[in-house]
Design a protein around this motif. Structure first.
Motif, PDB file in Angstrom:
ATOM      1  N   ASP A   1      -6.978  -2.806   0.451  1.00 39.37           N
ATOM      2  CA  ASP A   1      -6.199  -1.651   0.890  1.00 39.37           C
ATOM      3  C   ASP A   1      -5.525  -0.948  -0.285  1.00 39.37           C
ATOM      4  O   ASP A   1      -5.425   0.287  -0.304  1.00 39.37           O
ATOM      5  CB  ASP A   1      -5.175  -2.046   1.960  1.00 39.37           C
TER       6      ASP A   1
ATOM      7  N   GLU B   1      -6.545   2.866  -1.407  1.00 39.14           N
ATOM      8  CA  GLU B   1      -5.447   3.830  -1.460  1.00 39.14           C
ATOM      9  C   GLU B   1      -5.338   4.449  -2.847  1.00 39.14           C
ATOM     10  O   GLU B   1      -5.167   5.672  -3.001  1.00 39.14           O
ATOM     11  CB  GLU B   1      -4.132   3.166  -1.077  1.00 39.14           C
TER      12      GLU B   1
ATOM     13  N   ARG C   1       0.812  -1.216   0.000  1.00 41.28           N
ATOM     14  CA  ARG C   1       0.000   0.000   0.000  1.00 41.28           C
ATOM     15  C   ARG C   1       0.850   1.272   0.000  1.00 41.28           C
ATOM     16  O   ARG C   1       0.478   2.271  -0.622  1.00 41.28           O
ATOM     17  CB  ARG C   1      -0.930  -0.004   1.222  1.00 41.28           C
TER      18      ARG C   1
END
Length: 231
Positions: free
Chosen positions: A188, A192, A168
């Motif tokens: 994630d 993001e 990430r």
């Protein structure tokens, strides 16, 4: 009429094939599901094109990203547009899969540099590229000549290539105008990447193209709510 000798015929055929190769974006004609997917971008900030193998998911993603990067939209286009050169991301699971899918579709065969420009980004529009480290023939980014006609402002677009395996943190950083996830990302990574577009030209703007292999994952569930528009 004089017959064409074999050598001349082969040279003419090679020239024709080369011309076809560098006009891939101009010749793109989506089938119905692809066209619906493209058109949905005008009203929807997040889109998922989910289908079986070899059914044109990545082709649709690559064609759209090339249109945004170049500012070259066909007459049939009903989707989102960018009037200024965008900063776009395109990513997949690993560096190798990013090279072999999004990069190949956009730029051309990774291992044949002289054929770069036979993907959806026309050779005449590629004005620069930077190589990535650690994976053979992987690009970090490609710089693309954008627009210059009508309401489209001239400039330089950038498509940067990313890999989920980097984590990430590698998806943090600058504001971008759009993110293309080719193959399903972890939740994630998806959130993001989407967050990077919050202050982009169109606000949140992300597309995903993949064959469903992970069942009802967290990412898939985002598109299964009652409010989701399906075609």
């Amino acid at each position: 009429m004089n017959a064409i000798d074999k050598r001349t015929r082969e040279e003419l055929l090679a020239a024709i094939n080369q011309e076809i190769a560098v006009r891939k974006l101009e010749d793109y004609r989506p089938y119905t599901k692809q066209k619906i997917f493209h058109a949905a971008g005008l009203a929807h900030s997040e889109r998922l094109l989910r289908a079986g193998n070899q059914l044109g998911k990545s082709i649709a993603g690559g064609a759209e990203w090339a249109m945004h990067a170049t500012g070259q939209y066909p007459e049939w286009w009903e989707g989102a547009t960018f009037n200024k050169a965008p900063l776009l991301w395109a990513g997949s699971v690993t560096g190798e899969s990013t090279r072999d899918n999004p990069q190949r579709i956009l730029v051309g065969p990774p291992a044949v540099e002289k054929a770069w420009g036979t993907g959806f980004i026309p050779k005449s529009a590629i004005i620069g590229r930077d190589r990535a480290m650690g994976v053979a023939n992987l690009l970090d980014n490609v710089q693309v000549r954008h627009g210059g006609g009508g309401d489209v402002q001239a400039g330089t677009s950038v498509i940067a290539f990313k890999a989920y395996e980097k984590g990430r943190e590698k998806w943090q950083g600058p504001t971008v105008d759009g993110v293309w996830f080719d193959e399903e990302p972890p939740i994630d990574i998806y959130t993001e990447g989407l967050t990077r577009t919050n202050n982009g030209q169109r606000g949140q703007f992300a597309i995903i193209t993949f064959t469903p292999l992970l069942g009802m994952s967290s990412v898939v569930m985002l598109f299964e709510s009652p409010e989701t528009t399906r075609q």
